[in-house]
Scaffold this motif. Structure first.
Motif, short mmCIF file in Angstrom:
data_model
loop_
_atom_site.label_atom_id
_atom_site.label_comp_id
_atom_site.label_asym_id
_atom_site.label_seq_id
_atom_site.Cartn_x
_atom_site.Cartn_y
_atom_site.Cartn_z
N GLY A 142 46.51 30.46 46.71
CA GLY A 142 46.67 30.62 45.27
C GLY A 142 45.36 30.37 44.54
N ARG B 137 38.43 38.70 35.23
CA ARG B 137 38.61 38.64 33.78
C ARG B 137 37.26 38.67 33.06
N ASP C 110 47.91 37.75 39.41
CA ASP C 110 48.61 36.73 38.64
C ASP C 110 50.05 36.56 39.13
N ILE D 172 49.79 34.64 42.34
CA ILE D 172 49.42 33.26 42.06
C ILE D 172 50.62 32.49 41.52
N SER E 160 45.38 29.20 35.26
CA SER E 160 45.20 30.61 34.93
C SER E 160 46.54 31.34 34.88
N PRO E 161 47.22 31.21 33.75
CA PRO E 161 48.52 31.87 33.59
C PRO E 161 48.36 33.36 33.38
#
Lengths: 149, 149
Positions: free
Chosen positions: A86, A97, B111, B114, B128-129
């Motif tokens: 993760g 990003r 994401d 994760i 890191s949402p």
DNA sequence: CTACGCCTTCGAGTGCGCTCTAAGTCAACA
DNA sequence: TGTTGACTTAGAGCGCACTCGAAGGCGTAG
């Protein structure tokens, strides 16, 4: 027989060469593919994972990081493995990003420059105006063809 | 004296080495820098252009295309030169837009993965949402430090 | 005046990511 | 049985983008 592939078929489906598929396996970029009579059999799971790896590759994750990810995956579903995987992905996502920001900026600047050039000699109807930031179908991304991506 | 720099100062300001600056000039990635007493003098225009080139580089434009761009620029403000430069940049912008789509998708997928991992072993507060797609200051991008970017 | 920084050319080396050949073996299909 | 395709290991080579060092010369600041 749920869509098993030979190495040649897998190569075709991924746009890689058989050489490269064996190479990736050899350096641990993908898990060892199960054999039948000594020959590699690519099932759906294998193909899905290869596509995922290629996605990571073509967004700029290094071989090393992918190798690490694959190594962790092989350790199974232990808390450590899961957490580290993760984290690895999260770090990459963070980089992406940042890249996104940079890219967006650069595109804007390029569009300015382009508009400038076009305004001096507007010949053909401008094919890439500044407004629509995204216009490409996400489907056709055959990724790595041979000869330097 | 409007901010003229020696090669060492230019190197510092760009994060490149003096070696690399001379190398870039040699291969035509940047224009020949004016000399005073045989030594390169980097003015503001030069620095601005170098930064632009680095921007192109770090968004993945190949050396070849940048060389071509610089070559066209040297031809001056003729219609052909201007139009071709515009096209070159437009082609790059198109690639970048495609990349942007790809990147956005990949980030979304990462994401998800994760979040999955985190939901199994939620230890630390998720750094890191999936929601905020952009959160990085665009300022600090010193680009190419030495030792493989 | 001398030391320092810069100049040039040349060439070797590095790391990444393939890409391909060769040589020899083996299994499955027609 | 023979051809085809895949297997193995080993190793060479390539394109990109640097990266560094050495050697020898020159101009300018202190």
């Amino acid at each position: 027989m749920p869509e098993s592939k030979t190495i040649a078929e897998a190569a075709l489906a991924t746009g890689l060469t058989t050489h490269t598929l064996r190479y990736y396996e050899q350096i641990g970029l993908i898990d060892p593919v199960p054999r039948r009579g000594g020959q590699r059999v690519y099932g759906e799971a294998e193909m899905r994972f290869i596509h995922f790896v290629l996605k990571l590759r073509c967004t700029g994750m290094s071989m090393r990081d992918i190798q690490e990810y694959v190594r962790l995956r092989r350790l199974g579903e232990t808390p450590e493995s899961i957490r580290e995987r993760g984290d690895l992905l999260a770090r990459h996502a963070t980089k992406l990003r940042a890249q996104l920001v940079d890219l967006t900026e650069t595109i804007a600047r390029l569009d300015e420059k382009i508009a400038l050039y076009r305004s001096i000699y507007p010949d053909e109807p401008l094919p890439s105006p500044a407004e629509p930031p995204v216009a490409v179908a996400p489907a056709a991304t055959p990724s790595n063809r041979r000869k330097h991506a």
